[in-house]
Design an enzyme around this catalytic site. Structure first.
Site, PDB file in Angstrom:
ATOM      1  N   LEU A 147      29.004  63.434  45.735  1.00  0.00           N
ATOM      2  CA  LEU A 147      27.743  62.893  45.244  1.00  0.00           C
ATOM      3  C   LEU A 147      27.343  63.718  44.033  1.00  0.00           C
ATOM      4  O   LEU A 147      27.538  64.939  44.007  1.00  0.00           O
ATOM      5  CB  LEU A 147      26.651  62.979  46.312  1.00  0.00           C
ATOM      6  CG  LEU A 147      26.862  62.174  47.596  1.00  0.00           C
ATOM      7  CD1 LEU A 147      25.688  62.410  48.554  1.00  0.00           C
ATOM      8  CD2 LEU A 147      27.010  60.691  47.293  1.00  0.00           C
ATOM      9  N   ASP A 148      26.774  63.064  43.024  1.00  0.00           N
ATOM     10  CA  ASP A 148      26.347  63.774  41.820  1.00  0.00           C
ATOM     11  C   ASP A 148      25.287  64.818  42.146  1.00  0.00           C
ATOM     12  O   ASP A 148      24.576  64.709  43.160  1.00  0.00           O
ATOM     13  CB  ASP A 148      25.768  62.788  40.793  1.00  0.00           C
ATOM     14  CG  ASP A 148      26.808  61.823  40.265  1.00  0.00           C
ATOM     15  OD1 ASP A 148      27.998  62.181  40.249  1.00  0.00           O
ATOM     16  OD2 ASP A 148      26.420  60.700  39.860  1.00  0.00           O
ATOM     17  N   LEU A 149      25.149  65.792  41.283  1.00  0.00           N
ATOM     18  CA  LEU A 149      24.170  66.868  41.467  1.00  0.00           C
ATOM     19  C   LEU A 149      22.769  66.333  41.766  1.00  0.00           C
ATOM     20  O   LEU A 149      22.121  66.801  42.716  1.00  0.00           O
ATOM     21  CB  LEU A 149      24.150  67.775  40.222  1.00  0.00           C
ATOM     22  CG  LEU A 149      23.113  68.898  40.216  1.00  0.00           C
ATOM     23  CD1 LEU A 149      23.479  69.970  41.228  1.00  0.00           C
ATOM     24  CD2 LEU A 149      23.001  69.514  38.823  1.00  0.00           C
ATOM     25  N   ARG A 234      24.874  53.766  38.896  1.00  0.00           N
ATOM     26  CA  ARG A 234      24.078  54.054  37.703  1.00  0.00           C
ATOM     27  C   ARG A 234      24.512  53.172  36.535  1.00  0.00           C
ATOM     28  O   ARG A 234      23.682  52.625  35.804  1.00  0.00           O
ATOM     29  CB  ARG A 234      24.207  55.535  37.366  1.00  0.00           C
ATOM     30  CG  ARG A 234      23.680  56.441  38.470  1.00  0.00           C
ATOM     31  CD  ARG A 234      24.166  57.876  38.343  1.00  0.00           C
ATOM     32  NE  ARG A 234      23.637  58.515  37.152  1.00  0.00           N
ATOM     33  CZ  ARG A 234      23.955  59.753  36.779  1.00  0.00           C
ATOM     34  NH1 ARG A 234      24.813  60.468  37.505  1.00  0.00           N
ATOM     35  NH2 ARG A 234      23.427  60.275  35.692  1.00  0.00           N
TER      36      ARG A 234
END
Length: 312
Positions: A147-149, A234
């Site tokens: 998962l992205d930051l 996104r």
């Protein structure tokens, strides 16, 4: 705004042979002081001859290729080196919650602001490293997906070679059930239920269902991944003209932006890699986002069960 990652690459010239690595980095990398060079080294952001090195006093040799990774890790780090400095970095990390663990896997509710795994910038202070360094950890931790930051939510790690292989294959074949909650800009049309647009040249499909309308300003979506490309949700939300709120890369700032990117991995379902027992984990919006959402205007939500039905 987080520092944008950048990579600096150079080859050691004959005139620089014999110099200390930190001295050479400060001379060859624009905007990097010698003190910052030592921090970048301590974080693990420097590769010499393809190998990560943290030795500031390493003697440079002519012809060696040096790659330096700079960005958010340096911006977030204590501007000193050594165990105390890195422990101070770790102390500032948000806490995580273990949802399930056995001999094969560990499932975690990852907070926003915590990296899932090591990056070229740093091999420290990420979720996989923190799990592996627990006092009761009995073996390695394998990163199955990320998962992205700025994204929160459910993530699974493997603890054995076999679990890593099985889960990795299931992610590759897209047989893992993954759903995200996203708050996007504007009023999404009810008939936009599927986005089929390539991401970085690879096929990508996301299924969308409206969870709630926040006036005409924003929409809460439940997003089910049919594929799993980098930044897929996104990119797809931007492609339909409704970027995720708080997304600094694919969106635009507005007048009611959230405290961080409004994207949360709410559900993860898969058969256990050894027993094949069906497992499913679901987590609601974390407190920071729940408080922000509660402050926004509402309109009528869809009929009960409608959104989940389209995501089944």
């Amino acid at each position: 705004m987080p520092a944008e990652p950048r990579q600096e690459t150079f080859v050691v010239e004959a005139a620089d042979a014999g110099k200390r690595l930190d001295q050479l980095l400060a001379a060859r990398v624009p905007g990097l002081s010698r003190r910052q060079a030592r921090v970048v080294l301590d974080l693990g952001g420097v590769f010499v001859g393809g190998k990560r090195t943290k030795v500031a006093g390493l003697t440079a040799r002519a012809g060696e290729k040096i790659v330096v990774h700079l960005g958010g890790a340096l911006a977030r780090a204590t501007h000193a080196t050594g165990r105390v400095a890195r422990s101070a970095d770790e102390a500032r990390l948000p806490s995580f919650t273990i949802l399930f663990e056995d001999a094969d896997i560990v499932v975690v509710d990852k907070p926003a602001g915590l990296l899932t795994a090591p990056t070229p910038e740093s091999d420290r202070n990420n979720l996989s490293s923190l799990l592996a360094r627990r006092k009761d950890a009995a073996g390695p931790i394998f990163v199955v997906h990320r998962l992205d930051l700025p994204t929160s939510g459910v993530v699974v790690f493997a603890k054995t070679d076999e679990a890593n292989r099985v889960l990795g294959e299931r992610f590759r074949l897209h047989t893992i059930g993954r759903e995200y909650l996203a708050v996007v800009r504007g009023a999404v049309r009810a008939d936009i239920e599927r986005v089929d647009e390539p991401v970085e040249g690879r096929p990508a499909v996301t299924h969308l269902a409206i969870e709630e309308r926040l006036g005409d300003a924003a929409t809460v979506l439940r997003c089910r991944l049919e594929t799993g490309r980098t930044h897929q949700i996104r990119v797809h939300c931007r492609s339909i003209g409704h970027p995720v709120l708080g997304d600094r890369k694919y969106g635009t700032p507005g007048g009611f932006d959230p405290p961080r990117m409004a994207l949360h991995a709410t559900r993860l379902g898969f058969p256990h890699p050894r027993t094949n027992e069906p497992l499913a984990f679901e987590r609601p919006w974390p407190e920071d986002m729940a408080v922000w959402l509660a402050s926004l205007p509402r309109s009528h939500p869809p009929a009960a069960g409608a959104a989940r039905a389209r995501c089944s």
